[in-house]
Design an enzyme around this catalytic site. Structure first.
Site, PDB file in Angstrom:
ATOM      1  N   GLU A  14       0.669 -29.633 -39.771  1.00 26.06           N
ATOM      2  CA  GLU A  14       1.833 -29.700 -39.564  1.00 26.06           C
ATOM      3  C   GLU A  14       2.317 -30.544 -38.516  1.00 26.06           C
ATOM      4  OE1 GLU A  14       5.058 -29.470 -37.146  1.00 26.06           O
ATOM      5  OE2 GLU A  14       4.619 -27.678 -39.100  1.00 26.06           O
ATOM      6  N   CYS A  65       1.855 -22.322 -33.444  1.00 22.03           N
ATOM      7  CA  CYS A  65       1.194 -21.740 -32.740  1.00 22.03           C
ATOM      8  C   CYS A  65       2.592 -21.453 -31.628  1.00 22.03           C
ATOM      9  CB  CYS A  65       0.558 -22.841 -31.870  1.00 22.03           C
ATOM     10  SG  CYS A  65       1.283 -24.275 -31.132  1.00 22.03           S
ATOM     11  N   HIS A  69       2.140 -21.379 -27.102  1.00 29.14           N
ATOM     12  CA  HIS A  69       4.256 -22.729 -25.883  1.00 29.14           C
ATOM     13  C   HIS A  69       4.796 -21.155 -25.259  1.00 29.14           C
ATOM     14  CE1 HIS A  69       2.634 -26.393 -27.462  1.00 29.14           C
ATOM     15  NE2 HIS A  69       2.833 -26.182 -28.473  1.00 29.14           N
ATOM     16  N   SER A 504      -3.073 -30.957 -29.920  1.00 25.04           N
ATOM     17  CA  SER A 504      -2.954 -31.793 -30.521  1.00 25.04           C
ATOM     18  C   SER A 504      -2.657 -33.596 -29.386  1.00 25.04           C
ATOM     19  CB  SER A 504      -2.405 -32.068 -31.730  1.00 25.04           C
ATOM     20  OG  SER A 504      -2.573 -30.574 -32.612  1.00 25.04           O
ATOM     21  N   CYS A 548      -1.444 -30.600 -34.986  1.00 28.58           N
ATOM     22  CA  CYS A 548      -0.693 -30.419 -35.425  1.00 28.58           C
ATOM     23  C   CYS A 548       0.601 -31.193 -34.391  1.00 28.58           C
ATOM     24  CB  CYS A 548       0.005 -28.323 -34.190  1.00 28.58           C
ATOM     25  SG  CYS A 548       1.548 -27.919 -34.469  1.00 28.58           S
ATOM     26  N   CYS A 551       3.320 -30.250 -32.557  1.00 26.14           N
ATOM     27  CA  CYS A 551       3.324 -30.180 -30.925  1.00 26.14           C
ATOM     28  C   CYS A 551       2.854 -31.535 -30.299  1.00 26.14           C
ATOM     29  CB  CYS A 551       1.595 -28.747 -30.692  1.00 26.14           C
ATOM     30  SG  CYS A 551       2.075 -26.988 -31.137  1.00 26.14           S
TER      31      CYS A 551
HETATM   32 NI1  NFE Z   1       1.464 -26.494 -33.303  1.00 28.00          NI
HETATM   33 FE1  NFE Z   1      -0.569 -26.062 -30.577  1.00 28.00          FE
HETATM   34  C1  NFE Z   1      -2.152 -24.997 -31.331  1.00 28.00           C
HETATM   35  C2  NFE Z   1      -0.047 -26.080 -29.412  1.00 28.00           C
HETATM   36  S1  NFE Z   1      -1.350 -27.949 -30.647  1.00 28.00           S
HETATM   37  S2  NFE Z   1      -0.226 -25.602 -32.939  1.00 28.00           S
HETATM   38  O1  NFE Z   1      -2.914 -24.482 -31.922  1.00 28.00           O
HETATM   39  O2  NFE Z   1       0.251 -25.971 -28.129  1.00 28.00           O
HETATM   40  O3  NFE Z   1      -2.265 -28.671 -30.851  1.00 28.00           O
END
Ligand code: NFE
Ligand code: MG
Length: 577
Positions: A14, A65, A69, A504, A548, A551
Site C-alpha cells: 500500500e 488498516c 487508525h 510502517s 503500508c 500509513c
Molecule cells: Ni495502512 Fe497500518 C497497520 C496502521 S501501518 S496499514 O497495520 O496503523 O504501518
C-alpha cells in the site's frame, strides 16, 4: 565498482515506496536507502477541528488498516477526555479488531508477499495428484487441494498465460528466479490458496461490516463507545459473525499456517531469508482485550535480540526526528509536541543500473540530505522493529503462555532453532502465528459479550468537552503492522496538535542524525543479490514487513497541481478519468 540499483515503485504494497541500494561487484548490498515519495499530511488537516470528528478523518490515513487508525484515534480522544468506555463497547471493538487481523494477515501473505515465495509459472508443470497427496503433510484437513480443484487452478492460470496481456495479475514477475525453493507441487498448493484467499477475504470483510456497518472505513465507533447496538442485540447478526469467524479460522489453520510450515521447511537454508535482521530491538504494545484486564498480547520492548530481558515502555521516550525526512524541525520531538511542516528537497542527478543491466541517468538519493516523506521514530534514541514479530517476541519474553506455546509448537514442528525467528522467515511466520492465536482465542471476547449483555446493555459513555480546559491524550496498541500511537492535544474545544506514530514509520523510516538505520534499511545491508536486474531478494525482505506507506506518511503532486479529473456517473456509480 559499486552500482546504484533502484527498485521504484515497489508493488504489492500500500502506498509509494522506493528502495535504493549500493551493490558491490560481489552482488552484496553495501548500503541501502528507503524513501517514501508521496506526502499526505493528515495530521495537519486535524488541527482546529472538533475532536469528536477526528477518528472518522484519521481512519482515512489508510484504506488497509482503516479500523486501526479509527480505533487508536478514538482511544486518544477518550484518553484525553478521561472517558471510561462500557465493557460491551470494549468487547465489540475487539471483535472488529479480530476481523481486521484475520483479513489483513492472510491477504498480505497470499496477495502481497506470496509471490515472493511461490513461483506461479512452476505450478503449471505440477502433478495435481501428487500435490493433492502432499497437502496432507502440512495439514490434516487441507483446503482447496483436491486433485480436481488443483487441475482447475492450473487451467485458470493457463488461460491467463494465453491472454494477450500475458499472465494478468501475475505478469512482470521474476518467475524461475534461483531463490524460489518450492517444488512445482508445493507451488500449486499455495497458488490454489492464493485464489481461495480472494474469496475468504471478501467473507471476512463482511465480518467487519456486521458491527462496523461497512468495510473499509467502518462507521460504528464514536468517542465514548460504539453505536452498533441493534447488531449486538440481534442473535442472527451475532450468529453470522460466529459462522464467518469459524470459516476463516479454518482457512488460517489449514491453508495459511500449513503454507507457512511448508515455507519454513523449504526456505530454511535460503541465505536471503535466514539472514539475521538488521535492527535487533523490538517494541510492542499490549493489544486484544478479550475479557476484563485480559489481553492476548503484552507490551514492552527487548534489546539486542535478548528475550531473557523485557522492559516496560516509557511513553516519554518516544520521539520522531526529520534529519533525513522532508520536513522542517529536524531534531527529535515527542509526539505531543511534534510538527509536520513539509520541506521537499527532491533527489540529485546521477546514474543507476537500468532493467537491462546497463547504466542509465537517474535521480538518486543523496545519503547526506533529506530523502523520504517518512519520519524516523526512535525509542530512547534507538531504532526499533515493530510488528507481529516484535509482538510475539515481547509476549514470549513476558512469559505469555499462549504465545510461548504457539511459538514453541511452531519451532518444534519445523525443526527451526529460536534464532530463526530473527530473520525474514521468522517475521513472515510470526505474522501467521499471531493470526492463528487470534483465530484460536478471539471468540472468548464473543462469549464474554453474550454473557455481559444479559446483565448490562450499556454501549456508550457520556462526556462533556470543557472549552476552557486543555487536554492531552494518546491511543496506543498493536495493529497488524505493529505498534501504533495517536497523540492529541485539545484546546478551546478543538484540536491544537495531532500526531500519529505509525508501524510502517517505525520500520521504513530513514537514518537518524547519528546515522542509525531503521529496520528496512538495516535488513538490506549485507544481502547477496543473485541478479541485480531481478532484485527478488530485496523485494522479499521489504514485503516481509507488510509495508503500508499510506500509513507511514499519512494527495497531491509536490507543486500542488491537479493530477486528474474524475466524472462519476450517478446511474452506474462508475468512474472515468
Ligand atoms: Ni495502512 Fe497500518 C497497520 C496502521 S501501518 S496499514 O497495520 O496503523 O504501518
Ligand atoms: Mg506521523
Amino acid at each position: 565498482m559499486s552500482k546504484r540499483v533502484i527498485v521504484d515503485p515497489i508493488t504489492r504494497i500500500e502506498g509509494h515506496l522506493r528502495a535504493e541500494v549500493i551493490v558491490g561487484d560481489d552482488g552484496v548490498v553495501q548500503d541501502a536507502f528507503i524513501s517514501s515519495t508521496l506526502w499526505r499530511g493528515l495530521e495537519v488537516i486535524a488541527k482546529g477541528r472538533d475532536p469528536r470528528n477526528i477518528p472518522l478523518i484519521m481512519q482515512r490515513i489508510c484504506g488497509v488498516c482503516t479500523y486501526s487508525h479509527y480505533l487508536k484515534s478514538t482511544m486518544a480522544i477518550e484518553n484525553a477526555l478521561e472517558i471510561k468506555i462500557p465493557y460491551n463497547a470494549e468487547l465489540v471493538r475487539t471483535l472488529m479488531n479480530a476481523a481486521l487481523f484475520m483479513h489483513d494477515h492472510p491477504v498480505h501473505f497470499y496477495h502481497l508477499h506470496g509471490v515472493d515465495w511461490v513461483d506461479i509459472v512452476s505450478a503449471l508443470s505440477a502433478d495435481p495428484r501428487k500435490a493433492s497427496e502432499l497437502a496432507f503433510k502440512y495439514s490434516d484437513n487441507p483446503i482447496g487441494t483436491g486433485e480436481n480443484e488443483l487441475k482447475k487452478v492450473q487451467e485458470t492460470i493457463a488461460k491467463f498465460a494465453k491472454h494477450p496481456q500475458g499472465l494478468g495479475p501475475f505478469a512482470n514477475a521474476y518467475w524461475g528466479h534461483g531463490t524460489y525453493k518450492f517444488t512445482p507441487e508445493q507451488n500449486l498448493i499455495a497458488l490454489s490458496h492464493y485464489l481461495k484467499a480472494l474469496e475468504m477475504q471478501r467473507m471476512v470483510a463482511q465480518m467487519m461490516a456486521i458491527f462496523g456497518g461497512k468495510q473499509p472505513h467502518p462507521q460504528s465507533l464514536v468517542v465514548g463507545g460504539v453505536t452498533c447496538v441493534m447488531d449486538i442485540l440481534d442473535p442472527a447478526r451475532m450468529g453470522e459473525y460466529m459462522v464467518k469467524f469459524k470459516k476463516m479460522a479454518d482457512f488460517i489453520k489449514n491453508a495459511y499456517m500449513a503454507d507457512i510450515k511448508m515455507a519454513a521447511e523449504m526456505y530454511k537454508a535460503e541465505p536471503s531469508v535466514v539472514k539475521p535482521v538488521g535492527v535487533k530491538n523490538f517494541l510492542a504494545q499490549k493489544e486484544f482485550m478479550i475479557g476484563r484486564d485480559q489481553y492476548l498480547f503484552d507490551g514492552g520492548y527487548i534489546l539486542d535480540g535478548d528475550i531473557s530481558k523485557v522492559f516496560d515502555l516509557d511513553e516519554d521516550l518516544i520521539t520522531e526526528e526529520a534529519t533525513h525526512s522532508w520536513y522542517k524541525d529536524d531534531g527529535p520531538q515527542h509526539p505531543y509536541d511534534g510538527t509536520t511542516v513539509p520541506n521537499h528537497t527532491g533527489f540529485v542527478d546521477g546514474e543507476s543500473i537500468g532493467p537491462d543491466g546497463q547504466p542509465i541517468e537517474s535521480k538518486l538519493i543523496d545519503p547526506e540530505a533529506k530523502y523520504s516523506w517518512i519520519k524516523s521514530p526512535r525509542y530512547d534514541g534507538k531504532p526499533m522493529e515493530v510488528g507481529p514479530l516484535a509482538c510475539l517476541l515481547v509476549s514470549y519474553a513476558r512469559g505469555n503462555k499462549i504465545v510461548q506455546d504457539s511459538v514453541n509448537g511452531f519451532l518444534k514442528a519445523t525443526g527451526l532453532p529460536v534464532g530463526a525467528l530473527f530473520t525474514t522467515l521468522g517475521r513472515t511466520a510470526a505474522r501467521a502465528l499471531q493470526c492463528e492465536i487470534i483465530a484460536d482465542n478471539a471468540l472468548v471476547a464473543f462469549n464474554n459479550l453474550i454473557e455481559n449483555l444479559k446483565v448490562d446493555q450499556e454501549t456508550c459513555a457520556t462526556y462533556v468537552i470543557d472549552k476552557d480546559k486543555e487536554y492531552k491524550g494518546r491511543g496506543m496498541g498493536d495493529v497488524p503492522r505493529g505498534m501504533l500511537s495517536h497523540w492529541v492535544r485539545i484546546k478551546n474545544g478543538v484540536i491544537e496538535n495531532y500526531q500519529a506514530v505509525v508501524p510502517s514509520t517505525w520500520n521504513a523510516g530513514p537514518m537518524d542524525a547519528k546515522g542509525a538505520k531503521g529496520p528496512y534499511e538495516a535488513d538490506l545491508i549485507g544481502l547477496k543479490v543473485q541478479d541485480i536486474t531481478q532484485p527478488l531478494e530485496i523485494i522479499r525482505i521489504i514485503h516481509s514487513y507488510d509495508p503500508c506507506i499510506a500509513c507511514a506518511v499519512h494527495v497531491m503532486d509536490t507543486k500542488g497541481n491537479k493530477l486528474s479529473e474524475y466524472k462519476v456517473d450517478p446511474l452506474y456509480g462508475s468512474c472515468s478519468v
